[in-house]
Design an enzyme around this catalytic site. Structure first.
Site, mmCIF file in Angstrom:
data_model
loop_
_atom_site.group_PDB
_atom_site.id
_atom_site.type_symbol
_atom_site.label_atom_id
_atom_site.label_comp_id
_atom_site.label_asym_id
_atom_site.label_seq_id
_atom_site.Cartn_x
_atom_site.Cartn_y
_atom_site.Cartn_z
ATOM 1 N N CYS A 43 0.827 -1.214 0.000
ATOM 2 C CA CYS A 43 0.000 0.000 0.000
ATOM 3 C C CYS A 43 0.860 1.263 0.000
ATOM 4 C CB CYS A 43 -0.925 -0.004 1.212
ATOM 5 S SG CYS A 43 -1.945 1.454 1.298
ATOM 6 N N LYS A 51 0.170 5.352 -6.106
ATOM 7 C CA LYS A 51 -0.871 5.362 -7.160
ATOM 8 C C LYS A 51 -1.752 6.599 -7.039
ATOM 9 C CE LYS A 51 -4.745 4.147 -6.302
ATOM 10 N NZ LYS A 51 -5.232 2.795 -6.146
HETATM 11 P P1 NDP Z 1 -7.940 -7.980 -10.465
HETATM 12 O O1 NDP Z 1 -8.156 -9.350 -10.022
HETATM 13 O O2 NDP Z 1 -8.842 -6.879 -10.002
HETATM 14 O O3 NDP Z 1 -7.902 -7.917 -12.050
HETATM 15 C C1 NDP Z 1 -7.110 -8.766 -12.809
HETATM 16 C C2 NDP Z 1 -7.447 -8.530 -14.256
HETATM 17 O O4 NDP Z 1 -6.548 -9.255 -15.077
HETATM 18 C C3 NDP Z 1 -8.858 -8.998 -14.614
HETATM 19 O O5 NDP Z 1 -9.397 -8.073 -15.513
HETATM 20 C C4 NDP Z 1 -8.596 -10.337 -15.267
HETATM 21 O O6 NDP Z 1 -9.556 -10.690 -16.216
HETATM 22 C C5 NDP Z 1 -7.277 -10.067 -15.964
HETATM 23 N N1 NDP Z 1 -6.508 -11.277 -16.221
HETATM 24 C C6 NDP Z 1 -6.211 -12.276 -15.371
HETATM 25 N N2 NDP Z 1 -5.456 -13.221 -15.979
HETATM 26 C C7 NDP Z 1 -5.280 -12.793 -17.250
HETATM 27 C C8 NDP Z 1 -4.615 -13.321 -18.375
HETATM 28 N N3 NDP Z 1 -3.986 -14.481 -18.319
HETATM 29 N N4 NDP Z 1 -4.641 -12.618 -19.527
HETATM 30 C C9 NDP Z 1 -5.306 -11.428 -19.592
HETATM 31 N N5 NDP Z 1 -5.951 -10.885 -18.553
HETATM 32 C C10 NDP Z 1 -5.947 -11.547 -17.398
HETATM 33 O O7 NDP Z 1 -6.432 -7.683 -10.062
HETATM 34 P P2 NDP Z 1 -5.561 -6.372 -9.998
HETATM 35 O O8 NDP Z 1 -4.197 -6.852 -10.252
HETATM 36 O O9 NDP Z 1 -6.121 -5.269 -10.837
HETATM 37 O O10 NDP Z 1 -5.737 -5.940 -8.476
HETATM 38 C C11 NDP Z 1 -5.522 -6.871 -7.417
HETATM 39 C C12 NDP Z 1 -6.327 -6.501 -6.216
HETATM 40 O O11 NDP Z 1 -5.770 -5.360 -5.610
HETATM 41 C C13 NDP Z 1 -7.773 -6.123 -6.507
HETATM 42 O O12 NDP Z 1 -8.597 -7.235 -6.505
HETATM 43 C C14 NDP Z 1 -8.117 -5.171 -5.418
HETATM 44 O O13 NDP Z 1 -8.677 -5.884 -4.342
HETATM 45 C C15 NDP Z 1 -6.780 -4.593 -5.014
HETATM 46 N N6 NDP Z 1 -6.671 -3.185 -5.463
HETATM 47 C C16 NDP Z 1 -7.547 -2.264 -4.959
HETATM 48 C C17 NDP Z 1 -7.487 -0.956 -5.374
HETATM 49 C C18 NDP Z 1 -8.456 0.030 -4.825
HETATM 50 O O14 NDP Z 1 -9.068 -0.240 -3.798
HETATM 51 N N7 NDP Z 1 -8.653 1.180 -5.473
HETATM 52 C C19 NDP Z 1 -6.495 -0.501 -6.332
HETATM 53 C C20 NDP Z 1 -5.633 -1.550 -6.803
HETATM 54 C C21 NDP Z 1 -5.734 -2.828 -6.374
HETATM 55 P P3 NDP Z 1 -10.959 -11.381 -15.834
HETATM 56 O O15 NDP Z 1 -11.820 -10.300 -15.283
HETATM 57 O O16 NDP Z 1 -11.447 -11.889 -17.153
HETATM 58 O O17 NDP Z 1 -10.640 -12.458 -14.862
#
Ligand code: NDP
Length: 452
Positions: A43, A51
């Site tokens: 964080c 961020k």
């Molecule tokens: P997320 O799980 O939110 O998103 C991952 C994304 O990557 C999804 O769109 C997923 O697609 C896609 N994806 C996964 N595997 C592949 C692949 N092999 N090829 C292409 N696309 C893929 O993860 P983040 O990394 O964005 O964030 C992680 C966590 O961090 C979040 O869940 C959140 O809880 C936390 N976070 C919170 C924030 C806030 O509160 N503002 C800010 C940043 C992070 P699909 O949807 O199809 O599975």
């Protein structure tokens, strides 16, 4: 009863670990904490804090443009990444210093080393030292995971973005979750030609369809080239950049490719096997409602448990752990109705059920309004705001609240109190509107737009 070096040993100096260590030490417990990198965790060092500062930095490009509409004669220079980055890292150093000071002030002994479990009560540090503890708390967080795509190792992740020597001129961001969508907005705002690939039909899967549609439209309006149903097929170093072939057959060369394709728990090489701790399918530590693992002396909080990956949730889990173990007051963490903000541009704030999830659960009334807000309308922008309430037909309780607007994160924190308290739509409406604001719509929507 054996003698231990510590009452509590915490592995990981992020939001959850630091909070647990400090609060446990305040009970008089003898507490040690090991951190292998920098204090503050994801964080503070490479997540929410840098961020959000980049969101602020990127917002100025629109503000400079809009200022003209408000009568200001501004001639903005360019954005200097090196100047901003220097200031950003000075700020992160300052915050890390505060974390250290708080730990020291609480009497927690800091070990700047990697710690690995060797049994249910012992950790071995990278210095070679063995330390015993009555309780061990694992709060090691997670890390970005790269997809299994040819050439993916050429890409960067959100960990690297804050450290870049120069801003790319052209970037591809892969993913449609929080991180991908937030960084698409940030980099676009900083003047980087930004393309985002998302493999599904719409970004921000799982959130309210109407809300994420408005976010996606707004991002496109601001200049992000958002390509849905598209992924990277292969990538190579070519023509002074990274050549990418997409699953739709298009080819382009980018200066950087950033993967934001999810995060995985930091459990590799942590000695969990040696201690007999059970892990789940994604490598997460399996815990009960009290954050206790199958080994009674070992607990885990935060992203490493893959429950809800949010800093305030990790902090709650840490506080509940201390209540349970050091105050003798077994406390579960309430993971229901957690408000959250997605710092996309436009920003989204949300709590509770999406229209789609609520509709599957029970008959609902949907109250929603979408309009051009005063400040953007005056500046000639097309940005749309959304204020939306999902209401149970049976009880009139507000089951979900979804806001897309400037400062939606601030608004949802407050609206979230009412939703968490179980307020009904009529109780929302008893509150007099604050005029002229965007949020007043939350208490003035008279008729449902849909009944389903
Ligand atoms: P997320 O799980 O939110 O998103 C991952 C994304 O990557 C999804 O769109 C997923 O697609 C896609 N994806 C996964 N595997 C592949 C692949 N092999 N090829 C292409 N696309 C893929 O993860 P983040 O990394 O964005 O964030 C992680 C966590 O961090 C979040 O869940 C959140 O809880 C936390 N976070 C919170 C924030 C806030 O509160 N503002 C800010 C940043 C992070 P699909 O949807 O199809 O599975």
């Amino acid at each position: 009863m054996p003698d231990f070096d510590y009452d509590l040993f915490v592995i990981g100096g992020g939001s959850g670990g630091v909070r647990a260590a400090r609060v446990a030490a305040a009970t008089g417990a003898k507490v040690g904490l090991a951190e292998e990198f920098r204090m503050g965790g994801t964080c503070v060092i490479r997540g929410c804090v840098p961020k959000k500062l980049m969101v602020f930095a990127s917002g100025f490009s629109e503000m400079f443009e809009d200022a003209k509409s408000y009568g200001w004669d501004l001639k903005p220079g360019g954005f200097s990444w090196p100047n901003f980055r220097t200031k950003l890292h000075a700020e992160l150093d300052r915050l890390e210093g505060i974390y250290r000071k708080l730990l020291n002030g609480s009497g927690v002994t800091i070990h700047d080393a990697r710690a690995v479990l060797s049994d249910a009560h012992t950790v071995t540090l990278s210095t070679g030292e063995n330390i015993s503890a009555k309780h061990i708390l694992i709060a090691t967080g997670g890390h970005p995971s790269l997809p299994d795509i040819p050439g993916a190792e050429l890409g960067i992740t959100s960990n690297d973005i804050f450290l870049l020597d120069e801003m790319p001129k052209k970037i591809l961001i892969v993913g449609g979750g929080y991180i991908a969508s937030e960084f698409a907005g940030i980099l676009n705002g900083l003047g980087v030609e930004t393309t985002q690939f998302y493999r599904g039909d719409q970004i921000l899967r799982g959130f309210d369809d109407e809300a994420r549609g408005i976010v996606a439209d707004g991002m496109r309006e601001k200049g992000v080239d958002l390509q849905l149903n598209t992924n990277v097929a292969e990538m190579e170093k070519r023509d002074g950049g990274i050549w990418v072939k997409s699953t739709t057959g298009d080819e382009a060369v980018y200066d950087q490719v950033m993967f934001a394709t999810g995060r995985a728990p930091n459990t590799n090489g942590l000695g969990l096997d040696a201690a007999g701790v059970t892990m789940g399918r994604k490598g997460e530590i399996v815990v009960d409602d009290y954050s206790q693992t199958n080994i009674p002396s070992i607990y885990a909080v935060g992203d490493v448990t893959d429950r809800v990956q949010l800093t305030p949730v990790a902090i709650r889990e840490a506080m509940a752990f201390v209540q349970t173990v050091f105050h003798g007051n077994p406390t579960k963490v309430d993971h229901e109705l957690i408000p959250s903000a997605i710092f996309t541009q436009p920003e989204m704030g949300t709590i509770g059920l999406s229209e789609e999830a609520a509709r599957d659960q029970e008959p609902i009334d949907v109250y929603a309004t979408s309009f051009k807000p005063m400040n953007h309308s005056f500046a000639g922008r097309e940005d749309k705001v959304l204020m939306k309430l999902i209401v149970s037909q049976a009880t009139r309780v507000v089951l979900g609240c979804h806001i897309v607007a400037d400062h939606a994160g601030e608004m949802i924190q407050l609206a979230g109190i009412a939703v968490k308290m179980g307020a009904t739509k009529e109780q929302f409406d008893q509150t007099v509107a604050v005029h002229p604001t965007m949020a007043e719509e939350l208490v003035t929507m008279k008729e449902p737009v849909r009944k389903t």
